[in-house]
Design an enzyme around this catalytic site. Sequence first.
Site: not given
Length: 623
Positions: A364-365, A550
């Site tokens: 995930r970012h 995401h």
Amino acid sequence: MAAGETQLYAKVSNKLKGRSTPLLLEPLLAMGFPVHTSLKALAATGRKTAEEALAWLHGHCNDPSLDDPIPQEYALFLCPTGPLLEKLQEFWRESRRQCAKNRAHEVFPHVTLCDFFTCEDQKVECLYEALKRAGDRLLGSFPTAVPLALHSSISYLGFFVNGSPADVIREFAMTFATEASLLADCTVKPCTKQLHLTLAHKFYPHHQRTLEQLARAIPLGHSCQWTAALYSRDMRFVHYQTLRALFQYQPQNADELTLSPGDYIFVDPTQQDEASEGWVIGISQRTGCRGFLPENYTDRASESDTWVKHRTYTFSLAADLNSRKDGEASSRCSGEFLSQTARSLSSIQALQATVARKSVLVVRHGERVDQIFGKSWLQQCSTPDGKYYRPDLNFPCSLPRRSRGIKDFENDPPLSSCGIFQSRIAGDALLDSGIRISSVFASPALRCVQTAKLILEELKLEKKIKIRVEPGIFEWTKWEAGKTTPTLMSLEELREANFNVDTDYRPAFPLSALMPAESYQEYVDRCTASVLQIVNTRLQDTGVILIVSHGSTLDSCTRPLLGLPPRECGDFAQLVRKIPSLGMCFCEENKEEGKWELVNPPVKTLTHGANAAFNWRNWISGN
């Protein structure tokens, strides 16, 4: 020199065999160092040279335990050398890369011959004589080849030594124990049970199959000289953690330690109540002093990194007699085991090919700016004429240029300053893990492309690997604000902003095909199609495919690989809310069973607390 010390020195000199000890001891005594501390320094440095012992004494001039009569602990190991050692070291590196660290990584490859025992500093030379005598006695009967049989269980993997070769090795250990008792007055317990060379211990059960495959790839046909090696360690720190200093640190207060790169620090995890967050209390191996130190200036070291090699006896009829009987005292064992030995590229590739598997790391970012400053974040950092400024340190220093101006950032926010920091920490940890990234795919959201770029920079791969922007792994559009899909940066804008994106990549799902407010099933279907194309079109890759996207994709891009149906929509939404910044899922292909498995990620999770906004005006007295 005091009369009592003169008598002790004369007693020691007469009792110890050979001329080497007086030659090492005399220069230290001539400089005014007491006998007991000089002997302690020689024992702590492996009795190599007077210069090393002198450097140890200078380093420990403020050591509160310098005069304490605490001897070193010693142990005898049978260690492989040559091609077999190189193959075992390759196994150590690959097993740690693929299956994370286990207890076996704490020590170099060895067969334990005697458990750790204590020996008084003035009698250490007698241990060397005991090793020589035991080796000479068993030299003629020592096996020309030591057969190794692989043994595996739920928490242990290693080679067993059986039959008559094992009997001879046990006899050597018992002979050493007997001689050490007679010459050095030591109580030594030789290994009389199953002799073994541990490859992995206390690992995750789901890693057993991979570890077995790596072990079977070790060729055992190579001839090998086996060396009996005598090591010592500081008995006070057996149950401590060992840290290695990465950076230099100058104390800011009297109760802090000075750090130099490469220093080893012993830390007792049970005695950290006095330390504030981010700090630990430890004892420096180089100085013996105790104090506080910043934990982020260090990294975990292996248990044997601080052990000292004293003497070796190599079992080889063809070896030179002098070097065989009393091998040169070498440097610290960590230098020998962890040094980069010359090895052919083909041998490494052969090992990797044996266990080559597709692996996918979904990340995930990092923290996004609107996550901290809310939906109105853009209004907080914009001037009336549409210019960007930084109202808080957690806003990024600058924003990339977009053709339609700053407004397009509203629904495509960048990383915060903390998000940038998180991404770099994760990239640095991936570099330390030894993982080999072969290709990178990112969601077209700016925060995802930024995270991918920062990770590649820490991996030193930002110029070698281009980021493939894949719209098919974009966020579920139902969760995006507005009735249209966000305006995302084009590949040209990303390139202009210094992102190394692959303009020749043909995505599995074109950006123009993204629909606003798509159904859950439509979202799952595009993620499934995208991840399967990513995996199936990277057939030539032997490294890890990195997907930066995401929180939702940690589920939607892994379940198709694992052969699992989509979750219920409600369960999916609850799960995604719990995924933190830089959360990771790691999938590995099991070729034998024809399926994918979820395995332990190559790095640990990143956890930190909140830091609220502060307004100094609220603290003015009377307001």
